[in-house]
Design an enzyme around this catalytic site. Structure first.
Site, PDB file in Angstrom:
ATOM      1  N   ASP A 179       3.499 -28.944  26.871  1.00 53.72           N
ATOM      2  CA  ASP A 179       2.099 -29.087  26.510  1.00 53.72           C
ATOM      3  C   ASP A 179       1.776 -30.590  26.411  1.00 53.72           C
ATOM      4  O   ASP A 179       2.119 -31.344  27.310  1.00 53.72           O
ATOM      5  CB  ASP A 179       1.810 -28.336  25.201  1.00 53.72           C
ATOM      6  CG  ASP A 179       0.327 -28.162  24.935  1.00 53.72           C
ATOM      7  OD1 ASP A 179      -0.277 -27.211  25.448  1.00 53.72           O
ATOM      8  OD2 ASP A 179      -0.238 -29.004  24.199  1.00 53.72           O
ATOM      9  N   TYR A 310      -7.340 -34.188  22.879  1.00 58.63           N
ATOM     10  CA  TYR A 310      -8.008 -33.709  24.090  1.00 58.63           C
ATOM     11  C   TYR A 310      -9.132 -34.669  24.490  1.00 58.63           C
ATOM     12  O   TYR A 310      -9.308 -34.976  25.676  1.00 58.63           O
ATOM     13  CB  TYR A 310      -8.577 -32.301  23.865  1.00 58.63           C
ATOM     14  CG  TYR A 310      -7.528 -31.219  23.853  1.00 58.63           C
ATOM     15  CD1 TYR A 310      -7.348 -30.398  24.961  1.00 58.63           C
ATOM     16  CD2 TYR A 310      -6.704 -31.017  22.753  1.00 58.63           C
ATOM     17  CE1 TYR A 310      -6.387 -29.403  24.973  1.00 58.63           C
ATOM     18  CE2 TYR A 310      -5.740 -30.035  22.751  1.00 58.63           C
ATOM     19  CZ  TYR A 310      -5.580 -29.228  23.857  1.00 58.63           C
ATOM     20  OH  TYR A 310      -4.617 -28.250  23.859  1.00 58.63           O
ATOM     21  N   HIS A 361       4.780 -20.435  27.084  1.00 63.69           N
ATOM     22  CA  HIS A 361       4.370 -21.814  26.819  1.00 63.69           C
ATOM     23  C   HIS A 361       5.142 -22.430  25.654  1.00 63.69           C
ATOM     24  O   HIS A 361       5.413 -23.620  25.661  1.00 63.69           O
ATOM     25  CB  HIS A 361       2.871 -21.815  26.526  1.00 63.69           C
ATOM     26  CG  HIS A 361       2.267 -23.169  26.372  1.00 63.69           C
ATOM     27  ND1 HIS A 361       2.224 -24.088  27.396  1.00 63.69           N
ATOM     28  CD2 HIS A 361       1.685 -23.774  25.299  1.00 63.69           C
ATOM     29  CE1 HIS A 361       1.622 -25.189  26.967  1.00 63.69           C
ATOM     30  NE2 HIS A 361       1.286 -25.024  25.709  1.00 63.69           N
TER      31      HIS A 361
END
Length: 383
Positions: A179, A310, A361
């Site tokens: 990630d 982000y 993930h």
């Protein structure tokens, strides 16, 4: 001294836990979804069930004691406090390893792999595969400090980790991540090449090779399908966090039920959790361990600060070529998929590639044994 390593113990006040329980009991719930399953998000009935369990039965002190079983420290780098776990191997010749988590992960997702990585001989492995394990919390996550100004993107964090490893006395080390941890780790493969000997990622960040577009393999066709699904149905969280993280933060910082739903929905979407044709997060992970991770976000009030990564880095990823040795493990439930030939186009020295049969993930969380073996295999040639 500013470069001091300060011992750290997690000790959440009882008042914070009481406040969490009270807020959960007073949740004002929305009306239920108008469709079957999770198509509109996490179902109301399951969210209420989880919230009731969180308020009445969940025990944070168990998780706190677990994490406090490993040495933890904070240190200040570029004016920001960095919290990290440091498990030295009993093997003095162990290879130093820095592992970076992502969102919505934390140190919690690695608790099953720390000991097998650091002391393989005590867990059925070979002592020659030992690592000195360094697990930092990303800035704005967990018990690390929260950036007060812009500029803390993946490249800055990668350079910060380089300083951290130097401060710990590690002149040569390797790095791993998934990630956001993958982005940070790959940035280190470009900026920390004097001391970082190689990297491993379980979410390879690469672009499709234009020369393959007219004749994609079956795997590449699946990768295109996964990207289409992500863009159409699964990327809303990233659009919000990459554009307006502050606005989101007001809701999640004030409502533990909101924070619960925001993260739990991703545990369902991104784990390898299908059994008998039914996908459910508790098929892949235990309820308590998922709540351990969610509680860490709540207690550290990191909804907004974690989302800002982000805003800093999501919209302009660096896909420049990497010459450092790179290993990749592509678990079947990963969000972003790629082929080996796509990876080889960016990773010019791809020393390891494997596709384990199970896992998603959150690979270390879901399939710790497989994750450990992947790291041992990937880095064996770099010792």
């Amino acid at each position: 001294m500013s470069d001091a390593l300060r011992p750290f113990t997690i000790a959440v006040p009882d008042t914070d836990l009481a406040d969490l329980r009270e807020r959960l009991r007073r949740t004002r719930w929305p009306d239920p979804e108008t469709c079957e399953g999770w198509d509109q998000g996490i179902p109301l009935a399951y969210t209420r069930e989880l919230a009731a369990y969180w308020a009445e039965a969940y025990d944070w002190r168990r998780c706190e004691a677990l994490l406090n079983g490993w040495p933890q420290f904070t240190t200040t780098i570029d004016g920001l406090d960095i919290h990290f776990l440091h498990r030295r191997s009993p093997n003095p010749d162990a290879l130093p390893l820095v592992i970076t988590h992502g969102w919505p992960g934390s140190l919690v997702e690695f608790h099953k792999v720390i000991e097998p990585l650091a002391d393989p001989a005590a867990h059925g492995g070979d002592a020659l595969d030992a690592f000195h394990v360094v697990l930092p919390s990303l800035p704005g996550y967990g018990f690390s400090g929260k950036p007060a100004r812009t500029g803390t993107g993946v490249e800055a964090i990668g350079r910060c980790w380089g300083q951290l490893m130097a401060r710990l006395g590690y002149d040569r080390y390797i790095a791993q991540g998934g990630d956001w941890g993958s982005a940070v780790t790959l940035s280190m493969a470009r900026t920390e090449t004097t001391h970082c000997a190689g990297v491993h990622v379980n979410m390879p960040i690469v672009a499709p090779d234009p020369e393959t577009l007219e004749n994609p393999t079956e795997q590449e066709q699946r990768a295109f399908a996964a990207m289409e699904f992500y863009n159409r149905w699964d990327s809303g969280y990233s659009k919000q966090q990459a554009t307006r993280p502050q606005t989101l933060g007001y809701a999640l910082a004030d409502s533990p039920a909101g924070q619960l739903a925001w993260i739990m929905e991703k545990f369902k979407a991104w784990t390898d959790c299908e059994q008998d044709g039914v996908r459910h997060p508790e098929h892949a992970l235990g309820r308590d361990e998922m709540l351990d991770n969610i509680t860490l976000y709540w207690l550290s009030n990191s909804a907004a600060s974690s989302a800002r990564l982000y805003w800093e880095s999501f919209n302009e990823p660096d896909l420049s070529p990497i010459d450092l040795p790179v290993g990749c493990s592509l678990f079947p439930g990963e969000i972003f998929k790629c082929s080996r030939r796509w990876a080889e186009r960016r990773f010019r020295n791809l020393v390891y590639w494997n596709e384990p049969p199970r896992g998603g993930h959150f690979a270390a969380f879901e399939q710790p044994g497989s994750f450990v073996e992947e790291l041992r295999s990937a880095f064996r040639g770099l010792r």
